[in-house]
Design an enzyme around this catalytic site. Structure first.
Site, PDB file in Angstrom:
ATOM      1  N   ASP A  40       0.799  -1.230   0.000  1.00  0.00           N
ATOM      2  CA  ASP A  40       0.000   0.000   0.000  1.00  0.00           C
ATOM      3  C   ASP A  40       0.831   1.279   0.000  1.00  0.00           C
ATOM      4  O   ASP A  40       0.311   2.385   0.197  1.00  0.00           O
ATOM      5  CB  ASP A  40      -0.990  -0.020   1.170  1.00  0.00           C
ATOM      6  CG  ASP A  40      -2.083  -1.052   0.931  1.00  0.00           C
ATOM      7  OD1 ASP A  40      -2.477  -1.202  -0.241  1.00  0.00           O
ATOM      8  OD2 ASP A  40      -2.513  -1.714   1.882  1.00  0.00           O
ATOM      9  N   ASP A  71      -6.946  -4.801  -4.641  1.00  0.00           N
ATOM     10  CA  ASP A  71      -6.692  -3.429  -4.181  1.00  0.00           C
ATOM     11  C   ASP A  71      -5.397  -2.864  -4.775  1.00  0.00           C
ATOM     12  O   ASP A  71      -5.252  -1.656  -4.943  1.00  0.00           O
ATOM     13  CB  ASP A  71      -6.561  -3.362  -2.657  1.00  0.00           C
ATOM     14  CG  ASP A  71      -7.503  -4.283  -1.903  1.00  0.00           C
ATOM     15  OD1 ASP A  71      -7.920  -5.307  -2.475  1.00  0.00           O
ATOM     16  OD2 ASP A  71      -7.806  -4.002  -0.747  1.00  0.00           O
TER      17      ASP A  71
HETATM   18  N1  GLY Z   1      -6.916  -1.948   0.748  1.00  0.00           N
HETATM   19  C1  GLY Z   1      -7.553  -2.403   1.933  1.00  0.00           C
HETATM   20  C2  GLY Z   1      -8.998  -2.164   1.960  1.00  0.00           C
HETATM   21  O1  GLY Z   1      -9.594  -1.744   0.993  1.00  0.00           O
HETATM   22  O2  GLY Z   1      -9.573  -2.398   3.000  1.00  0.00           O
END
Ligand code: GLY
Length: 373
Positions: free
Chosen positions: A87, A148
């Protein structure tokens, strides 16, 4: 209507900046953000909102507040604080890249490139993916990708544009292709995650982390896919990514409930107490805006996309936003983080706030957010 919602959102952002100087909002329970240090995956959204606020009205208050966080984000990179995950793109696109884009600050550019290099370290060449979580030999997460991650790729595409170095583009492209092949199903629904064999790279199985069950469609994952593949198309002009984004969008739209704001998973049985995920609808709205920018007037899907965008945003503004609630810290109620894991199943989500504001500002002024330049 949009303008009023934006003005109200800007006031709340200002209030938070004044009340919690130098702090960052964490996952919340009880409609009060927990404020603290830069050590989760979500801190960039708060700074990104400040940049959106600044670009919307040119009030230097938001610019100064956003700039004040750069040293903090750089320090996190230098000390590798809680960065054993992919992330890094979410964190640094909305902080360092956004700052560079708005102000041209070379220190912000350097921090963003450093972040892109850190993200590359998660590349697993035998499999052709960026591993989502944990170390390479992690028994649960080794060889695992998640949908994601598509929103982390713009940091790499941006780094390629900045440096001309092929490695950033090639890795982002390979990961997007693997995501398209293994995370998207034939009917336009999606797996949240997919596992590969860490040694021979063989595809093993789809699964979920935050969805209802392994074969279900987690609504936020589907929304990441809509926006993420549209962005991958914008950077690469690979037509199949545009087509995939559209297929995911049509599935999302066909499964919208009456009020056009999704529940947390498309396959969960809906009862009175079933949580929504307003953040998924806010992300999908930005994905639809992106699709509307990328498709020409003659595209037959545009009417469907425009209608769904308007219905969802109107519903978010009228029934989910905290507009008029002067003491609220968040912008959007009824987001859910991890329903099955019983973490914040019905609350503010800072990314929900960010994408809600991005969508509003794009509708009202055409600003594009910070996923691309
Ligand atoms: N990327 C983690 C979520 O969307 O919770």
């Amino acid at each position: 209507m949009w303008n009023n919602a934006i003005e109200d959102a800007l006031l709340k952002i200002k209030q938070n900046i004044i009340t919690y100087p130098g702090q960052l909002p964490h996952i919340t329970e009880g409609e009060k953000y927990e404020w603290g240090d830069n050590n989760d995956w979500i801190e960039g959204f708060y700074v990104g909102m400040m940049w959106l606020a600044y670009e919307y009205g040119q009030d230097p208050f938001y610019k100064e507040a956003a700039e004040s966080y750069l040293a903090n984000f750089k320090d996190r990179l230098d000390r590798h604080v809680a960065l054993d995950h992919h992330d890094i793109g979410f964190l640094y696109s909305l902080s360092a890249v956004a700052e560079w884009r708005v102000t041209g600050n070379s220190a912000a550019r350097a921090a963003a490139l450093q972040a892109a290099d850190k993200l590359l370290m998660r590349w697993r060449p035998r499999i052709g993916i960026i591993q989502a979580w944990g170390k390479e030999d992690d028994p649960e997460n080794g060889g695992r990708m998640i949908i994601d991650c598509l929103l982390n790729l713009p940091l790499l595409f941006w780094a390629h544009e900045q440096t001309g170095e092929a490695k950033y583009y090639d890795i982002a492209m390979q990961h997007a292709l693997q995501s398209q092949k293994f995370l998207v199903r034939g009917d336009g629904s999606s797996y949240h995650t997919f596992y590969f064999h860490t040694e021979n790279g063989n595809a093993l199985r789809g699964g979920t982390h935050q969805g209802y069950q392994d074969g279900s469609t987690w609504t936020r994952g589907q929304a990441w896919g809509i926006y993420g593949f549209a962005l991958a198309y914008r950077y690469t002009k690979h037509e199949a990514f545009l087509d995939t984004s559209k297929r995911l969008a049509k599935y999302f739209i066909e499964h919208l409930p009456d009020d056009a704001v999704v529940y947390w998973d498309f396959d969960v049985m809906v009862e009175d107490i079933t949580p929504r995920d307003s953040s998924a609808s806010a992300i999908a709205a930005c994905g639809l805006l992106e699709l509307l920018e990328l498709t020409g007037d003659s595209d037959p899907d545009r009417t469907v996309f425009k209608d769904a965008l308007n219905r969802s945003m109107k519903s978010l503004v009228e029934h989910y936003a905290t507009t008029g609630q002067a003491d609220a810290e968040g912008l959007l109620k009824h987001g859910s983080y991890h329903v099955r894991g019983d973490r914040a199943p019905d609350d503010y989500m800072i990314w929900g706030d960010y994408f809600y504001l991005e969508a509003l500002v794009r509708i009202e002024k055409g600003n594009k957010g910070y996923w691309y330049v």
